[in-house]
Write an enzyme that holds these catalytic residues in place. Structure first.
Site, PDB file in Angstrom:
ATOM      1  N   MET A  37       0.860  -1.204   0.000  1.00 37.48           N
ATOM      2  CA  MET A  37       0.000   0.000   0.000  1.00 37.48           C
ATOM      3  C   MET A  37       0.884   1.238   0.000  1.00 37.48           C
ATOM      4  O   MET A  37       1.884   1.273   0.717  1.00 37.48           O
ATOM      5  CB  MET A  37      -0.862   0.023   1.267  1.00 37.48           C
ATOM      6  N   MET A  68      -1.632  -2.401  -3.997  1.00 36.83           N
ATOM      7  CA  MET A  68      -2.684  -1.382  -3.875  1.00 36.83           C
ATOM      8  C   MET A  68      -1.974  -0.044  -3.971  1.00 36.83           C
ATOM      9  O   MET A  68      -1.795   0.679  -2.982  1.00 36.83           O
ATOM     10  CB  MET A  68      -3.399  -1.541  -2.527  1.00 36.83           C
ATOM     11  N   GLY A 145      -7.247  -1.730   1.854  1.00 39.52           N
ATOM     12  CA  GLY A 145      -6.584  -0.722   2.692  1.00 39.52           C
ATOM     13  C   GLY A 145      -6.277  -1.163   4.092  1.00 39.52           C
ATOM     14  O   GLY A 145      -5.341  -0.682   4.707  1.00 39.52           O
ATOM     15  N   GLY A 147      -6.781  -4.642   7.194  1.00 36.17           N
ATOM     16  CA  GLY A 147      -7.278  -5.972   7.561  1.00 36.17           C
ATOM     17  C   GLY A 147      -8.381  -5.876   8.604  1.00 36.17           C
ATOM     18  O   GLY A 147      -8.713  -4.784   9.081  1.00 36.17           O
TER      19      GLY A 147
HETATM   20  C1  DX5 Z   1      -6.838  -5.571   2.601  1.00 38.98           C
HETATM   21  C2  DX5 Z   1      -5.819  -6.584   2.177  1.00 38.98           C
HETATM   22  C3  DX5 Z   1      -6.024  -7.950   2.716  1.00 38.98           C
HETATM   23  C4  DX5 Z   1      -6.005  -8.053   4.221  1.00 38.98           C
HETATM   24  C5  DX5 Z   1      -7.060  -9.052   4.565  1.00 38.98           C
HETATM   25  O1  DX5 Z   1      -6.752  -4.457   1.799  1.00 38.98           O
HETATM   26  O2  DX5 Z   1      -5.791  -6.696   0.765  1.00 38.98           O
HETATM   27  O3  DX5 Z   1      -5.123  -8.883   2.136  1.00 38.98           O
HETATM   28  O4  DX5 Z   1      -4.792  -8.460   4.758  1.00 38.98           O
HETATM   29  O5  DX5 Z   1      -7.209  -9.063   5.938  1.00 38.98           O
HETATM   30  P1  DX5 Z   1      -8.369  -9.857   6.668  1.00 38.98           P
HETATM   31  O6  DX5 Z   1      -8.227 -11.291   6.267  1.00 38.98           O
HETATM   32  O7  DX5 Z   1      -8.076  -9.616   8.100  1.00 38.98           O
HETATM   33  O8  DX5 Z   1      -9.664  -9.256   6.209  1.00 38.98           O
HETATM   34 ZN    ZN Z   2      -4.604  -8.296  -0.175  1.00 34.91          ZN
END
Ligand code: DX5
Ligand code: ZN
Length: 217
Positions: A37, A68, A145, A147
């Site tokens: 990111m 991203m 963006g 988790g």
């Molecule tokens: C979010 C990321 C995901 C993130 C997923 O933008 O692309 O890869 O790590 O996290 P979880 O599994 O906690 O939703």
């Molecule tokens: Zn991801």
């Protein structure tokens, strides 16, 4: 359809990253999901290219790099050179389809597979023109963006559409889903036709990592 799992390093403990990577590998994960990111395409900043270079060759899983970033035309190729097995960029980061085709070709030149991702509000039909020339589609089931967000159910419809289209046209394209995957949403995504489930907060930080990973099969 495959039943691969890709633990997302974003949720790993950064102070013991190599241990966390080993845990993912020993638990049988086929892919290691690496979120990049840039603070522009999404608000947050996460791993960098330099950090990727330090870990990319320290394990045998396929490096599944999810960029991203707002300038994948410049940076995506660097990840391919540094050992990514797959580089997935966002369709929304591009304004012209021909620029996307150029990046796809460049990444392929390095023997690296190419994925295109779409955010929850982007129509799935936008992916169709590219399905013949890419290796993976990444359906975001949360806003990219960060988790730990809740799974957005409309992703299931997109996965079902793609599974049908890919099977009908006998295309060699993997379907990956990312965001809010756990022991309830994971099986729903599998049922809809996903090949690769990305999971961050559901896996990392839990003593029963391996057991949890197996629930996503
Ligand atoms: C979010 C990321 C995901 C993130 C997923 O933008 O692309 O890869 O790590 O996290 P979880 O599994 O906690 O939703
Ligand atoms: Zn991801």
């Amino acid at each position: 359809m495959k039943n691969y799992v890709a633990p997302s390093l974003l949720a790993a403990n950064k102070d013991k990253l190599l241990e966390e990577i080993k845990l993912a590998e020993d638990s049988g994960a086929e892919f290691l999901h690496y979120d990049v990111m840039d603070g522009k395409f999404v608000e947050n900043v996460s791993f960098s290219l330099e950090e990727f270079k330090q870990i990319a060759k320290k394990h045998k899983m396929i490096n599944d790099v999810h960029v991203m970033i707002s300038d994948p035309d410049v940076q995506a190729i660097e990840y391919a050179k540094a050992g990514a097995g797959i580089v997935t960029f966002h369709l929304e980061a591009f304004t012209c389809p021909s620029c996307m085709s150029k990046v796809i070709n460049e990444i392929h030149k390095h023997n690296t597979k190419v994925g295109i991702s779409i955010k929850p509000n982007t129509p799935v039909r936008y992916l169709v023109p590219f399905l013949k020339v890419i290796d993976l589609v990444l359906i975001m089931s949360v806003e990219p963006g960060k988790g730990g967000q809740a799974f957005i159910k409309s992703a299931l419809k997109k996965i079902k559409f793609l599974r049908k289209y890919i099977n009908k046209h006998q295309l060699d394209v993997l379907i990956e889903v990312d965001g809010g995957i756990n022991d309830i949403t994971g099986p729903l995504a599998r049922k809809a036709g996903a090949d690769i489930l990305v999971a961050g907060s559901y896996l990392f930080g839990h003593d029963d990592f391996k057991k949890r990973l197996e629930k996503l099969r």
